[in-house]
Design an enzyme around this catalytic site. Structure first.
Site, mmCIF file in Angstrom:
data_model
loop_
_atom_site.group_PDB
_atom_site.id
_atom_site.type_symbol
_atom_site.label_atom_id
_atom_site.label_comp_id
_atom_site.label_asym_id
_atom_site.label_seq_id
_atom_site.Cartn_x
_atom_site.Cartn_y
_atom_site.Cartn_z
ATOM 1 N N LYS A 212 34.925 57.224 53.439
ATOM 2 C CA LYS A 212 33.692 57.299 53.363
ATOM 3 C C LYS A 212 33.163 55.915 52.809
ATOM 4 O O LYS A 212 32.965 55.247 51.885
ATOM 5 C CB LYS A 212 33.199 58.134 51.908
ATOM 6 C CG LYS A 212 31.754 58.547 51.758
ATOM 7 C CD LYS A 212 31.461 58.811 50.503
ATOM 8 C CE LYS A 212 30.912 57.593 49.806
ATOM 9 N NZ LYS A 212 29.913 56.709 50.443
ATOM 10 N N GLY A 265 34.191 49.227 44.346
ATOM 11 C CA GLY A 265 32.926 49.414 44.282
ATOM 12 C C GLY A 265 32.832 49.330 42.699
ATOM 13 O O GLY A 265 33.498 48.593 41.937
ATOM 14 N N SER A 266 31.725 49.884 42.205
ATOM 15 C CA SER A 266 31.516 49.831 40.738
ATOM 16 C C SER A 266 32.297 50.370 39.802
ATOM 17 O O SER A 266 32.839 51.274 39.809
ATOM 18 C CB SER A 266 29.951 49.957 40.410
ATOM 19 O OG SER A 266 29.644 51.294 40.606
ATOM 20 N N THR A 267 32.317 49.771 38.482
ATOM 21 C CA THR A 267 33.335 50.202 37.521
ATOM 22 C C THR A 267 32.738 51.840 37.279
ATOM 23 O O THR A 267 33.724 52.665 37.061
ATOM 24 C CB THR A 267 33.344 49.474 36.551
ATOM 25 O OG1 THR A 267 33.643 48.000 36.630
ATOM 26 C CG2 THR A 267 33.972 49.735 35.178
ATOM 27 N N GLU A 293 39.199 48.640 42.725
ATOM 28 C CA GLU A 293 39.018 47.282 42.448
ATOM 29 C C GLU A 293 37.233 47.604 42.087
ATOM 30 O O GLU A 293 36.679 47.636 42.892
ATOM 31 C CB GLU A 293 39.439 46.406 43.851
ATOM 32 C CG GLU A 293 40.826 46.132 43.948
ATOM 33 C CD GLU A 293 41.486 45.913 42.824
ATOM 34 O OE1 GLU A 293 41.261 44.999 42.013
ATOM 35 O OE2 GLU A 293 42.668 46.226 42.915
ATOM 36 N N CYS A 327 31.849 40.417 44.668
ATOM 37 C CA CYS A 327 32.320 40.505 43.037
ATOM 38 C C CYS A 327 32.920 39.717 42.423
ATOM 39 O O CYS A 327 32.855 39.620 41.269
ATOM 40 C CB CYS A 327 33.659 41.865 43.416
ATOM 41 S SG CYS A 327 34.610 41.350 44.831
ATOM 42 N N GLU A 425 26.814 42.990 34.434
ATOM 43 C CA GLU A 425 26.987 42.808 35.913
ATOM 44 C C GLU A 425 25.610 42.927 36.527
ATOM 45 O O GLU A 425 25.289 44.190 36.686
ATOM 46 C CB GLU A 425 27.973 43.518 36.589
ATOM 47 C CG GLU A 425 28.370 43.077 38.152
ATOM 48 C CD GLU A 425 29.222 43.989 39.001
ATOM 49 O OE1 GLU A 425 29.203 45.227 38.714
ATOM 50 O OE2 GLU A 425 30.111 43.281 39.556
HETATM 51 P P1 NAD Z 1 29.218 51.417 44.327
HETATM 52 O O1 NAD Z 1 29.946 51.850 43.468
HETATM 53 O O2 NAD Z 1 27.740 51.764 44.262
HETATM 54 O O3 NAD Z 1 29.342 52.272 45.730
HETATM 55 C C1 NAD Z 1 30.868 51.865 46.027
HETATM 56 C C2 NAD Z 1 31.035 53.428 46.689
HETATM 57 O O4 NAD Z 1 31.127 54.439 45.902
HETATM 58 C C3 NAD Z 1 30.167 53.456 47.905
HETATM 59 O O5 NAD Z 1 30.787 53.998 49.248
HETATM 60 C C4 NAD Z 1 29.527 54.556 47.331
HETATM 61 O O6 NAD Z 1 28.718 55.617 48.484
HETATM 62 C C5 NAD Z 1 30.369 55.219 46.515
HETATM 63 N N1 NAD Z 1 29.777 56.080 45.429
HETATM 64 C C6 NAD Z 1 28.622 56.166 44.921
HETATM 65 N N2 NAD Z 1 28.255 56.908 43.754
HETATM 66 C C7 NAD Z 1 29.167 57.817 43.955
HETATM 67 C C8 NAD Z 1 29.711 59.012 43.320
HETATM 68 N N3 NAD Z 1 28.982 59.365 42.267
HETATM 69 N N4 NAD Z 1 30.753 59.724 43.756
HETATM 70 C C9 NAD Z 1 31.463 59.072 44.773
HETATM 71 N N5 NAD Z 1 31.337 58.016 45.350
HETATM 72 C C10 NAD Z 1 30.255 57.272 44.913
HETATM 73 O O7 NAD Z 1 29.190 49.885 44.559
HETATM 74 P P2 NAD Z 1 28.502 48.906 45.758
HETATM 75 O O8 NAD Z 1 27.149 48.746 45.247
HETATM 76 O O9 NAD Z 1 28.688 49.523 47.301
HETATM 77 O O10 NAD Z 1 29.473 47.483 45.504
HETATM 78 C C11 NAD Z 1 29.196 46.895 44.488
HETATM 79 C C12 NAD Z 1 30.138 46.928 43.382
HETATM 80 O O11 NAD Z 1 31.452 46.998 44.014
HETATM 81 C C13 NAD Z 1 29.933 45.920 42.297
HETATM 82 O O12 NAD Z 1 30.453 46.294 41.079
HETATM 83 C C14 NAD Z 1 31.313 44.851 42.787
HETATM 84 O O13 NAD Z 1 31.586 44.053 41.532
HETATM 85 C C15 NAD Z 1 32.246 45.883 43.258
HETATM 86 N N6 NAD Z 1 33.231 45.044 44.064
HETATM 87 C C16 NAD Z 1 34.227 45.023 43.587
HETATM 88 C C17 NAD Z 1 35.486 44.337 44.343
HETATM 89 C C18 NAD Z 1 36.639 43.991 43.760
HETATM 90 O O14 NAD Z 1 37.550 43.651 44.528
HETATM 91 N N7 NAD Z 1 36.678 43.946 42.452
HETATM 92 C C19 NAD Z 1 35.214 44.169 45.706
HETATM 93 C C20 NAD Z 1 34.010 44.253 46.250
HETATM 94 C C21 NAD Z 1 32.614 45.089 45.205
#
Ligand code: NAD
Length: 541
Positions: A212, A265-267, A293, A327, A425
Site C-alpha cells: 500500500k 512513515g510517521s511514528t 522506520e 526523515c 517533527e
Molecule cells: P504517514 O505516516 O502519513 O504515511 C505513511 C504510510 O502510512 C502511507 O502509506 C499512509 O497512507 C499510511 N497510513 C496513514 N494513516 C494510516 C492508518 N491510519 N492506518 C494505516 N496506514 C496508514 O507518513 P508520510 O507523511 O507518508 O511520511 C512522512 C513520515 O515518514 C515522517 O514522519 C518521516 O520522518 C517518516 N519517514 C521515516 C523514514 C525513516 O527511515 N525513518 C523514512 C521516510 C519517512
C-alpha cells in the site's frame, strides 16, 4: 539452487548524473516531465498480475501546481484487498520455491531498467508527484532504488552463505525460508526508493507481498510497478492496493496469514499498527515480523572549534533540500555564541539566495511541500513563532498556497531549548536554532539527548577531537545515524545503512543484510550419516 554456487555481480553504487545545462540526461528528463505532466495517467490497482480498475477514482496533482490534474488512481474496497491477499497466498506456492538466482535475476534486471530506459521517466514522475528537484529525484528514484536492488541481491547471498559448523558424521545446514503467509508493505510519500524497496526486498527473499503506497506517491509508484512487471516479477508476488489506509490495513492485519509488516512513515501511525497487530495476535498462524522506520527530530550541534561556513552549509543543505521532508532532515541546531554571528550571516545569505518554484525550472533549489495538510500545519507553526516571545524568525516566514504548497525556507531562533519547534517533527523547511554559551558544550549535549522522543539522525561539527569524542559518547542513543563534520542527510545504500531507535523505529537498517534477515525464518537441518542403533551410553556400562 541445484547446480552451482553462483556469484552475483559485485554491487556498486549507481553514479549520480549531473543534469548540468546541455547534458543529455537533462534533456531526457525535461522531455519526460513534459510528457507525463501533459498526459492523463490512469493508475489501476495491480492484483494477480492484472490491472484492476474499480471505477472509484481520485485525482492526482503535483504539489507545486495543485489545480493541474495529471491523472487519477483507482480505489480498492475490502473485496480487492481480500483478493490481493488470496492471490499472494496462491503465488507463494511457486514463488517460495523459486531458486534464489532466478529471484536475483529479476531484481537485478529491475535495477538495470531503472538505470537505463526508465531513468528519465521515474525521475520525472518523482519531480511531479513529490515535487523533487531533478537532483533530489535522481539521488532517490534512480540511484537509491537501483542501489537497494543491487545491494539487496548481494546481501541475500551473504545471508545464504552464513552456515553452521558440521562434523564428519553430521552435516548441519540452514535454509533461510521466506515467512509463512504473506507480508504487508506500507510506504511513505517522501522517497520513491523506499516505496520500491519495502515490497521488493521482501519479495527478493521469497515472500509474497501486499503493498500500500502513500496516496501522495502513487504517480511515481506506478512507474515502479511498470519496472517490476517488465523485470518479470511473476503475477501475485507483489500486489498493489490504493485507498482508505484504515480499511486496507484493518483487512490485512486481520488475516490469520499475515506474517510481516514493513512500514516507513510517521511514528504515530506505526504505533497504531503495532497495537492492532498486538490485538490480533491470537488470530495469527505465526508471530508477525514488525519493522518500522519512522519520524525524526534530527539535529546539528556545533562545537566552538567548528568551521562556521561548514556548519552553515550543513544547515542550508541538511534542513532545506527537498523542503526539509527527508526523515533525516536537520530541524534543530545548537550553535555556540562565539560562532553565531558568522553562522547566522552565512545561513541568511544562503537561504536568501535559494530560488523556489516548480521543479521543471531546474534552477530552483526548493519547491513545494507535499500537500495542503502539511502546508497548513507548517503555516500554523510559523504563525505561532511570529507571536511567541521565545521565538524570532530571522529569515523566511512567508507562505502561499494559491498555485502550489509553497512554504518559504524559514529559520527560527529561540531562547528556549524546549520550544515547540525544537521538539516536534514538522516535516518541512523550518529550522530552529538555539544559541548556547560556549562553556556549556557538555550541558548542551545532554540537552540534545533529552529534547525529543526521536533518535534518527544527528551531526556534530568540531575540529577538537576531544569534543567530537565526547559528543559521540553522550549522544550514543540519540541517533541511529550519527555524523561527524557532515550534514545528517544523504545516507547511501551499502555505505551508511539507515535507521533510528527510540520513537524513530525498530532500527532494522534499510539497505543492509540486517533488514533482509527480518524477512526470513531460518530452518536448521541436521543430517546424521550413520544413525545410532543402541540407546545405551558407555557410562551406563
Ligand atoms: P504517514 O505516516 O502519513 O504515511 C505513511 C504510510 O502510512 C502511507 O502509506 C499512509 O497512507 C499510511 N497510513 C496513514 N494513516 C494510516 C492508518 N491510519 N492506518 C494505516 N496506514 C496508514 O507518513 P508520510 O507523511 O507518508 O511520511 C512522512 C513520515 O515518514 C515522517 O514522519 C518521516 O520522518 C517518516 N519517514 C521515516 C523514514 C525513516 O527511515 N525513518 C523514512 C521516510 C519517512
Amino acid at each position: 539452487m541445484g547446480k552451482g554456487f553462483f556469484n552475483v555481480p559485485i554491487a556498486v553504487n549507481e553514479p549520480v548524473k549531473s543534469y548540468a545545462p546541455g547534458s543529455e540526461e537533462r534533456e531526457a528528463v525535461a522531455k519526460a516531465y513534459k510528457e507525463l505532466f501533459n498526459t492523463h495517467t490512469e493508475v489501476p490497482l495491480y492484483i494477480n498480475g492484472k490491472d484492476v480498475k474499480t471505477g472509484n477514482t481520485k485525482k492526482m496533482s503535483p504539489p507545486h501546481d495543485h489545480q493541474h490534474i495529471v491523472g487519477e488512481y483507482h480505489l480498492a474496497d475490502r473485496t480487492h484487498v481480500e483478493k490481493a491477499i488470496a492471490t499472494a497466498l496462491e503465488a507463494r506456492k511457486s514463488w517460495s520455491q523459486m531458486p534464489w538466482e532466478q529471484r536475483a535475476g529479476i531484481f537485478l534486471r529491475a535495477a538495470e531498467l531503472i538505470a537505463g530506459p526508465y531513468r528519465a521517466k521515474i525521475n520525472a514522475a518523482t519531480m511531479i508527484a513529490q515535487s523533487k528537484t531533478v537532483h533530489q529525484a535522481e539521488i532517490d528514484a534512480a540511484c537509491e532504488l537501483i542501489d537497494f536492488l543491487r545491494f539487496n541481491v548481494q546481501f541475500m547471498t551473504d545471508i545464504y552463505h552464513e552456515q553452521p559448523e558440521s562434523t564428519s558424521d553430521a552435516w548441519n545446514r540452514i535454509e533461510y525460508r521466506p515467512l509463512e503467509g504473506f507480508t504487508y508493505a506500507v510506504t511513505p510519500f517522501n522517497f520513491t526508493a523506499i516505496a520500491g524497496n519495502l515490497p521488493s526486498c521482501m519479495a527478493l527473499m521469497g515472500n509474497v507481498v501486499v503493498w500500500k503506497p502513500s496516496d501522495s506517491q502513487i504517480f511515481s509508484a506506478k512507474i515502479i510497478m511498470d519496472v517490476f512487471k517488465e523485470a518479470g516479477v511473476p503475477e501475485g508476488v507483489i500486489n498493489v492496493v490504493f485507498g482508505d489506509p484504515v480499511m486496507i490495513t484493518e483487512t490485512v492485519l486481520s488475516s490469520p496469514d499475515f506474517s510481516g509488516l514493513h512500514f516507513t512513515g510517521s511514528t504515530f501511525i506505526f504505533k497504531e499498527l503495532w497495537k492492532q497487530i498486538g490485538n490480533n495476535i491470537h488470530k495469527y498462524k505465526t508471530y508477525p515480523r514488525i519493522v518500522g522506520e519512522t519520524g525524526g527530530k534530527d539535529f546539528i550541534i556545533a562545537h566552538n572549534s567548528a568551521n562556521s561556513k561548514q556548519v552553515a552549509t550543513a544547515i542550508s543543505r541538511g534542513a532545506f533540500e527537498f523542503q526539509g521532508q527527508k526523515c533525516s532532515a536537520a530541524s534543530r541546531a545548537y550553535i555556540p555564541k562565539s560562532l553565531w554571528p558568522d553562522v547566522k550571516k552565512y545561513v541568511i545569505e544562503d537561504v536568501s539566495s535559494f530560488k523556489q518554484g516548480s521543479p521543471e525550472d531546474m534552477s530552483n533549489f526548493v519547491t513545494a511541500v507535499i500537500h495542503e495538510g502539511s502546508f497548513d500545519k507548517l503555516a500554523k507553526y510559523i504563525d505561532q513563532a511570529k507571536n511567541d516571545d521565545a521565538a524570532e524568525i530571522i529569515c523566511g516566514g512567508n507562505y502561499d498556497k494559491s498555485k502550489g504548497y509553497f512554504i518559504e525556507p524559514t529559520v527560527i531562533v529561540t531562547n528556549d531549548p524546549k520550544y515547540t519547534t525544537m521538539c516536534t517533527e514538522l516535516f518541512g523547511p523550518v529550522m530552529t536554532i538555539y544559541v548556547y554559551d560556549d562553556a556549556d558544550f557538555s550541558k548542551t549535549l545532554k540537552l540534545v539527548d533529552s529534547t525529543s522522543e526521536y533518535a534518527l539522525t544527528g551531526a556534530v561539527f568540531s575540529t577538537d577531537r576531544y569534543a567530537a569524542a565526547e559528543a559521540t559518547k553522550t549522544l550514543e542513543n540519540c541517533a541511529g545515524n550519527f555524523y561527524i563534520n557532515d550534514k545528517p542527510t544523504g545516507a547511501v545504500v551499502g555505505q551508511q545503512p539507515f535507521g533510528g531507535a527510540r520513537a524513530s523505529g525498530t532500527n532494522d537498517k534499510a539497505g543492509s543484510a540486517q533488514n533482509l534477515l527480518r524477512w526470513v525464518s531460518p530452518r536448521m537441518i541436521k543430517e546424521t550419516f550413520v544413525s545410532p542403533t543402541d540407546y545405551r551410553y558407555p557410562f551406563l556400562g
